[in-house]
Write a protein that holds these residues in place. Structure first.
Motif, PDB file in Angstrom:
ATOM      1  N   GLY A  23      15.887  76.400  31.193  1.00 40.42           N
ATOM      2  CA  GLY A  23      16.931  77.177  31.851  1.00 40.42           C
ATOM      3  C   GLY A  23      17.389  76.605  33.173  1.00 40.42           C
ATOM      4  N   GLN A  24      16.841  75.472  33.561  1.00 39.91           N
ATOM      5  CA  GLN A  24      17.276  74.835  34.799  1.00 39.91           C
ATOM      6  C   GLN A  24      18.644  74.192  34.586  1.00 39.91           C
ATOM      7  N   GLY A  25      19.698  74.917  34.948  1.00 40.11           N
ATOM      8  CA  GLY A  25      21.050  74.373  34.854  1.00 40.11           C
ATOM      9  C   GLY A  25      21.777  74.694  33.568  1.00 40.11           C
ATOM     10  N   PRO A  27      22.239  77.843  30.287  1.00 43.47           N
ATOM     11  CA  PRO A  27      21.910  79.214  29.879  1.00 43.47           C
ATOM     12  C   PRO A  27      20.879  79.250  28.763  1.00 43.47           C
ATOM     13  N   VAL A  28      20.099  80.312  28.771  1.00 41.24           N
ATOM     14  CA  VAL A  28      19.131  80.535  27.698  1.00 41.24           C
ATOM     15  C   VAL A  28      19.358  81.915  27.111  1.00 41.24           C
ATOM     16  N   LEU A  29      19.072  82.049  25.843  1.00 43.01           N
ATOM     17  CA  LEU A  29      19.075  83.351  25.186  1.00 43.01           C
ATOM     18  C   LEU A  29      17.647  83.643  24.754  1.00 43.01           C
ATOM     19  N   LEU A  30      17.108  84.752  25.240  1.00 36.44           N
ATOM     20  CA  LEU A  30      15.758  85.167  24.900  1.00 36.44           C
ATOM     21  C   LEU A  30      15.823  86.220  23.806  1.00 36.44           C
ATOM     22  N   CYS A  31      15.137  85.960  22.713  1.00 32.09           N
ATOM     23  CA  CYS A  31      15.115  86.882  21.577  1.00 32.09           C
ATOM     24  C   CYS A  31      13.697  87.389  21.400  1.00 32.09           C
ATOM     25  N   ASP A  32      13.549  88.700  21.235  1.00 31.50           N
ATOM     26  CA  ASP A  32      12.232  89.282  21.006  1.00 31.50           C
ATOM     27  C   ASP A  32      12.419  90.667  20.401  1.00 31.50           C
ATOM     28  N   LEU A  48      14.488  83.894  39.214  1.00 32.21           N
ATOM     29  CA  LEU A  48      14.408  82.435  39.363  1.00 32.21           C
ATOM     30  C   LEU A  48      15.788  81.780  39.379  1.00 32.21           C
ATOM     31  N   GLY A  49      16.838  82.591  39.279  1.00 33.51           N
ATOM     32  CA  GLY A  49      18.190  82.056  39.279  1.00 33.51           C
ATOM     33  C   GLY A  49      18.603  81.442  37.958  1.00 33.51           C
ATOM     34  N   ILE A  50      17.912  81.821  36.881  1.00 29.75           N
ATOM     35  CA  ILE A  50      18.207  81.283  35.546  1.00 29.75           C
ATOM     36  C   ILE A  50      19.158  82.227  34.817  1.00 29.75           C
ATOM     37  N   ASP A  51      20.176  81.654  34.208  1.00 30.94           N
ATOM     38  CA  ASP A  51      21.173  82.408  33.446  1.00 30.94           C
ATOM     39  C   ASP A  51      20.585  82.756  32.078  1.00 30.94           C
ATOM     40  N   ALA A  52      20.079  83.967  31.950  1.00 33.12           N
ATOM     41  CA  ALA A  52      19.386  84.381  30.726  1.00 33.12           C
ATOM     42  C   ALA A  52      20.031  85.617  30.126  1.00 33.12           C
ATOM     43  N   THR A  53      20.227  85.565  28.811  1.00 27.82           N
ATOM     44  CA  THR A  53      20.716  86.706  28.048  1.00 27.82           C
ATOM     45  C   THR A  53      19.595  87.174  27.133  1.00 27.82           C
TER      46      THR A  53
END
Length: 279
Positions: A23-25, A27-32, A48-53
């Motif tokens: 996720g450094q720089g 976007p990440v998508l977290l699925c659970d 942490l300033g990470i672009d997470a969906t």
């Protein structure tokens, strides 16, 4: 445009550790499937300033998986998937373990194959348990039917779990399901390459996560002590490997499994060899 990484099991120990790296720089998508942990993971990423969906998604539901990938595509080209979603023997019966680990892997990988950007890569989390199962007990002949007849596939895998009594069925299902993950990640490499995609699996040993510790009393703790590196693996050690496997640095890596178990399998095999050689 940013390259999106999808992480299934994204609220677990290895998933969160991986998101912190990839996720450094980007976007990440977290699925659970556990909303409480998913909310906590998303909050950690924000801090942490990470672009997470965050998306609540059951990987055994193909429609839900397809919808999750559509959400990911809305963030940018899906360039990588770390498929860490899975369950251990302590978490359910044999059918639940097989559906989650085997059908879940099939659903995520087939959705990735259908929608990924050229040059993308997926790493599937298998297990050292796949390497410890005797080859003659692995129902590999049934594995290809996963792509054509899931009902028959599950029936054949469930039948293969009946070799050691009811109490052992979930454990055998786990080893069988992770062998399927290994097989699929190798057998489909040429097909994936036809779409410009890479596919690999990683087989962790005993990792110090909530799920890993569930198996401590069931034998995982003893295996840790028998390893060449006699300690639990850290989620961050697995995450670094996952991140490498889906990165451009690993552009020649596909169709194989990487065993990252602290030397458990190597130690057990050498001890077995030495014991057999002793008069």
């Amino acid at each position: 445009m940013s390259r999106v990484t999808v992480i299934t099991g994204g609220a677990g120990g290895m998933g969160v550790a991986t998101a912190k790296i990839v996720g450094q720089g980007n976007p990440v998508l977290l699925c659970d499937v556990r909303q409480d942990r998913l909310d906590d993971a998303a909050a950690t990423m924000r801090d942490l300033g990470i672009d997470a969906t965050a998306v609540n998604c059951d990987v055994t539901d193909r429609q839900a998986v397809d919808e999750m990938f559509r959400t990911a595509a809305g963030l940018g080209p899906v360039a990588a998937v770390v498929h860490a979603a899975g369950v251990s023997p302590a978490m359910g019966d044999a059918e639940y373990v097989l559906r989650t680990n085997a059908i879940g892997t099939l659903n995520v990988n087939e959705a990735f194959f259908a929608s990924a950007a050229d040059g993308g890569a997926i790493v599937n989390v298998a297990s050292m348990a796949a390497h410890l199962m005797p080859e003659e007990l692995i129902p590999v002949a049934a594995f290809p039917s996963a792509l054509t007849d899931q009902k028959a596939f599950l029936a054949d895998l469930l039948a293969a779990c009946d070799i050691a009594g009811a109490e052992a069925r979930s454990g055998i299902a786990y080893a069988v399901s992770k062998n399927f993950v290994k097989w699929y990640s190798s057998a489909q490499a040429e097909r994936f390459n036809g779409r410009g995609l890479r596919i690999v699996s990683v087989s962790p040993g005993s990792v110090d996560t909530e799920m890993g510790r569930l198996e401590e009393a069931g034998g995982a703790g003893a295996l840790v002590m028998d390893a060449a590196v006699p300690r639990w693996g850290r989620p961050e050690e697995m995450a670094e490997l996952f991140a490498y496997c889906v990165s451009d640095k690993a552009g020649y890596l596909t169709g194989t499994d990487i065993l990252n178990d602290g030397g458990v399998v190597a130690s057990l095999r050498e001890r077995a060899r030495a014991a057999a050689a002793t008069p």
